[in-house]
Enzyme design. Structure first.
Site, PDB file in Angstrom:
ATOM      1  N   ALA A 248       0.782  -1.241   0.000  1.00  0.00           N
ATOM      2  CA  ALA A 248       0.000   0.000   0.000  1.00  0.00           C
ATOM      3  C   ALA A 248       0.812   1.289   0.000  1.00  0.00           C
ATOM      4  CB  ALA A 248      -0.930   0.004   1.204  1.00  0.00           C
ATOM      5  N   ALA A 249       2.044   1.254   0.481  1.00  0.00           N
ATOM      6  CA  ALA A 249       2.785   2.513   0.657  1.00  0.00           C
ATOM      7  C   ALA A 249       3.251   3.079  -0.695  1.00  0.00           C
ATOM      8  CB  ALA A 249       4.002   2.263   1.545  1.00  0.00           C
ATOM      9  N   PRO A 250       3.279   4.383  -0.869  1.00  0.00           N
ATOM     10  CA  PRO A 250       2.977   5.433   0.114  1.00  0.00           C
ATOM     11  C   PRO A 250       1.496   5.766   0.269  1.00  0.00           C
ATOM     12  CG  PRO A 250       3.742   6.412  -1.931  1.00  0.00           C
ATOM     13  CD  PRO A 250       3.802   4.923  -2.131  1.00  0.00           C
ATOM     14  N   GLY A 251       0.602   5.012  -0.357  1.00  0.00           N
ATOM     15  CA  GLY A 251      -0.801   5.151  -0.002  1.00  0.00           C
ATOM     16  C   GLY A 251      -1.690   5.835  -1.028  1.00  0.00           C
ATOM     17  N   GLY A 252      -1.156   6.086  -2.219  1.00  0.00           N
ATOM     18  CA  GLY A 252      -1.970   6.759  -3.246  1.00  0.00           C
ATOM     19  C   GLY A 252      -3.246   5.993  -3.545  1.00  0.00           C
ATOM     20  N   ASP A 269       2.053  -2.826   4.262  1.00  0.00           N
ATOM     21  CA  ASP A 269       3.303  -2.684   3.498  1.00  0.00           C
ATOM     22  C   ASP A 269       4.445  -3.183   4.372  1.00  0.00           C
ATOM     23  OD1 ASP A 269       3.999  -0.969   0.728  1.00  0.00           O
ATOM     24  OD2 ASP A 269       5.717  -1.306   2.043  1.00  0.00           O
ATOM     25  N   ASP A 295       4.723  -8.386   6.033  1.00  0.00           N
ATOM     26  CA  ASP A 295       5.151  -8.951   4.755  1.00  0.00           C
ATOM     27  C   ASP A 295       3.972  -9.708   4.152  1.00  0.00           C
ATOM     28  OD1 ASP A 295       6.248 -10.394   2.686  1.00  0.00           O
ATOM     29  OD2 ASP A 295       8.083 -10.890   3.775  1.00  0.00           O
ATOM     30  N   CYS A 367       3.471  -0.958 -12.310  1.00  0.00           N
ATOM     31  CA  CYS A 367       3.756   0.224 -13.139  1.00  0.00           C
ATOM     32  C   CYS A 367       4.905  -0.135 -14.073  1.00  0.00           C
ATOM     33  CB  CYS A 367       4.043   1.458 -12.292  1.00  0.00           C
ATOM     34  SG  CYS A 367       5.351   1.247 -11.080  1.00  0.00           S
TER      35      CYS A 367
HETATM   36  C1  LIG Z   1       4.266  -0.081  -6.391  1.00  0.00           C
HETATM   37  S1  LIG Z   1       4.581   0.243  -4.722  1.00  0.00           S
HETATM   38  C2  LIG Z   1       2.965   0.504  -4.089  1.00  0.00           C
HETATM   39  C3  LIG Z   1       2.383   1.854  -4.399  1.00  0.00           C
HETATM   40  C4  LIG Z   1       1.063   2.115  -3.658  1.00  0.00           C
HETATM   41  N1  LIG Z   1       0.090   1.075  -3.939  1.00  0.00           N
HETATM   42  C5  LIG Z   1       0.462   3.450  -4.023  1.00  0.00           C
HETATM   43  O1  LIG Z   1      -0.427   3.528  -4.864  1.00  0.00           O
HETATM   44  O2  LIG Z   1       0.889   4.456  -3.430  1.00  0.00           O
HETATM   45  C6  LIG Z   1       4.968  -1.344  -4.102  1.00  0.00           C
HETATM   46  C7  LIG Z   1       5.068  -1.443  -2.603  1.00  0.00           C
HETATM   47  O3  LIG Z   1       5.209  -2.823  -2.265  1.00  0.00           O
HETATM   48  C8  LIG Z   1       5.890  -2.897  -1.044  1.00  0.00           C
HETATM   49  N2  LIG Z   1       6.319  -4.296  -0.864  1.00  0.00           N
HETATM   50  C9  LIG Z   1       7.332  -4.943  -1.470  1.00  0.00           C
HETATM   51  N3  LIG Z   1       7.385  -6.212  -1.060  1.00  0.00           N
HETATM   52  C10 LIG Z   1       6.376  -6.389  -0.161  1.00  0.00           C
HETATM   53  C11 LIG Z   1       5.918  -7.479   0.622  1.00  0.00           C
HETATM   54  N4  LIG Z   1       6.529  -8.671   0.551  1.00  0.00           N
HETATM   55  N5  LIG Z   1       4.866  -7.279   1.434  1.00  0.00           N
HETATM   56  C12 LIG Z   1       4.254  -6.080   1.519  1.00  0.00           C
HETATM   57  N6  LIG Z   1       4.658  -5.006   0.798  1.00  0.00           N
HETATM   58  C13 LIG Z   1       5.700  -5.171  -0.030  1.00  0.00           C
HETATM   59  C14 LIG Z   1       6.984  -1.879  -1.194  1.00  0.00           C
HETATM   60  O4  LIG Z   1       7.472  -1.463   0.062  1.00  0.00           O
HETATM   61  C15 LIG Z   1       6.238  -0.753  -1.942  1.00  0.00           C
HETATM   62  O5  LIG Z   1       5.790   0.219  -1.042  1.00  0.00           O
END
Ligand SMILES: C[S@@+](CC[C@H](N)C(=O)[O-])C[C@H]1O[C@@H](n2cnc3c(N)ncnc32)[C@H](O)[C@@H]1O
Length: 419
Positions: A248-252, A269, A295, A367
């Site tokens: 979810a991070a950064p949460g958009g 996240d 995780d 993306c």
């Molecule tokens: C594409 S970004 C997400 C962007 C977010 N959905 C938004 O719209 O702001 C991918 C995210 O996956 C997280 N991530 C990577 N491996 C992960 C895991 N095993 N479990 C949970 N989060 C994970 C990363 O920390 C990163 O924040």
């Protein structure tokens, strides 16, 4: 407090330090989070990274022996970028020579002077020579160019060129706080030109710093690309649904989900630092969710065992569809990363599927524009799961959005579990 005005030598030196750190493998986002950069340095750094393929080719052509010191190389590439961007020639050369002292590479003074003067003497021929290489012309690494060319025979140049442009700035209007028409009128009253480009999406004709966006602090809008804004509505949300945003991070996208309906939303996240930004975004927008550090691959550590009706899996990826926003990504990624991400994405998808209620929907998103992370992951998953179907999404035309003037590159696959 008296304001210090920075010399071009200081800007070049500061930009070169960052370029050297990116060249050594650090991410620009992390460097920016650690220390804010002044606008002049930001412009040099972004321009240099967008053009890195050209700068690298020029340095190779101009230096008899490639400078081994990473700061020398970074300074040359940054100064060449400043010259190519039209900065005054003599100022750039003399200030780059002054920058060597700041970078503690004084012994490179002669080399920096000679390379930059050599470039100016023979500029047209050198530019033509750099443009004759794929990396110089398309300003992406060769492995990336080859992959896009093979996967998009009719669109590869357009995709690569989009990766080098300045991205559009799009806002997402928070329907809990205002309407799109009212917000566009508010912008017009402030003399800001904008156009509605999606259900909640408003694109600014000229990008602005976030703190100059009217109503941002009051939670009227968020900054989010129009392509990213397609995700939440695809999940066909209803009040009270149990929803998981697994990355979810950064949460958009999590905030967008929460704007669309009063959900029982969990935003997970693995990265705690990035996770803090979700809390801040939700608070600014007046929204609520359960924000969890965990995780996604080990749900037993954080899941209460009750299935989710909707899951958004916005998986970690190469970010090849958003290279224009993160130009360092082009030079940090290696060809082998694509397969590494694809393996992780397949594991995440299989694990999240277990958490989905029968009849529930999961949106898989990246993306990226690389097939290995998109149709290949989803295709292999569907081939192994009898209880999964991919739902047609007419607005998406196959699921792969390529970056263009309207939106970034994204991939979406909406999957449903048999009831
Ligand atoms: C594409 S970004 C997400 C962007 C977010 N959905 C938004 O719209 O702001 C991918 C995210 O996956 C997280 N991530 C990577 N491996 C992960 C895991 N095993 N479990 C949970 N989060 C994970 C990363 O920390 C990163 O924040």
């Amino acid at each position: 407090m008296p304001r210090h005005s920075y010399s071009l030598a200081e800007d070049l030196a500061d930009a070169s330090r960052l370029i050297a750190r990116v060249a050594a493998g650090e991410s620009l986002a992390a460097l920016r989070a650690a220390a804010p950069l002044r606008p002049a340095v930001l412009e040099l750094v972004y321009g240099t990274l967008r053009d890195y393929g050209v700068g690298d080719a020029l340095v190779a052509a101009l230096a008899h022996r490639l400078p081994r010191d990473p700061h020398v190389r970074a300074l040359l590439i940054t100064a060449l970028r400043a010259l190519r961007a039209g900065r005054a020639q003599h100022a750039v050369v003399s200030e780059a020579v002054n920058a060597v002292a700041r970078l503690r590479i004084a012994s490179a003074k002669g080399l920096v002077n000679a390379v930059l003067r050599g470039y100016l003497r023979d500029r047209a021929a050198l530019d033509a020579r750099a443009a004759a290489t794929d990396e110089g012309r398309y300003r992406h690494p060769q492995w990336w160019i080859d992959r896009v060319r093979a996967q998009y025979p009719g669109a590869w140049e357009r995709v690569l060129e989009a990766g080098n442009t300045h991205p559009p700035m799009t806002l997402r209007v928070n329907p809990r706080r205002t309407g799109v028409a009212e917000y566009v009128a508010l912008l017009a009253a402030e003399g800001i030109e904008a156009r509605q480009v999606g259900a909640q999406a408003v694109r600014l004709v000229t990008p602005l710093p976030v703190d100059a966006v009217p109503g941002f602090d009051a939670g009227l809008v968020s900054v989010q690309d129009a392509g990213a804004q397609l995700a939440a509505p695809l999940l066909d949300l209803a009040p009270g649904q149990r929803v998981l945003d697994a990355c979810a991070a950064p949460g958009g996208k999590a905030a967008h989900l929460a704007e669309l309906a009063a959900l029982d939303l969990t935003a997970l996240d693995v990265d705690e630092a990035r996770l803090r930004r979700i809390g801040a975004a939700l608070a600014r927008l007046g929204l609520a969710a359960r924000v969890l550090a965990g995780d996604a691959l080990t749900p037993e550590a954080w899941w209460d065992g009750r299935p989710f009706e909707r899951i958004l899996l916005d998986a970690p990826c190469t970010a090849s569809g958003v290279a224009r926003r993160y130009p360092d990504v082009k030079w940090l990624r290696r060809a082998a990363d694509v397969a590494r991400f694809a393996t992780l994405q397949a594991q995440l998808l299989a694990t999240m599927w277990r958490l989905l209620e029968p009849g529930g929907k999961l949106l898989y998103a990246t993306c990226s524009v690389f097939h290995e992370e998109n149709d290949a992951v989803v295709g292999e998953f569907l081939a192994r799961r009898a209880d999964a179907v991919r739902l047609a999404v007419p607005v998406l035309d196959g699921g792969q959005l390529l970056p263009d003037a309207e939106h970034d590159g994204f991939y979406y696959a909406l999957l449903q579990k048999s009831p």
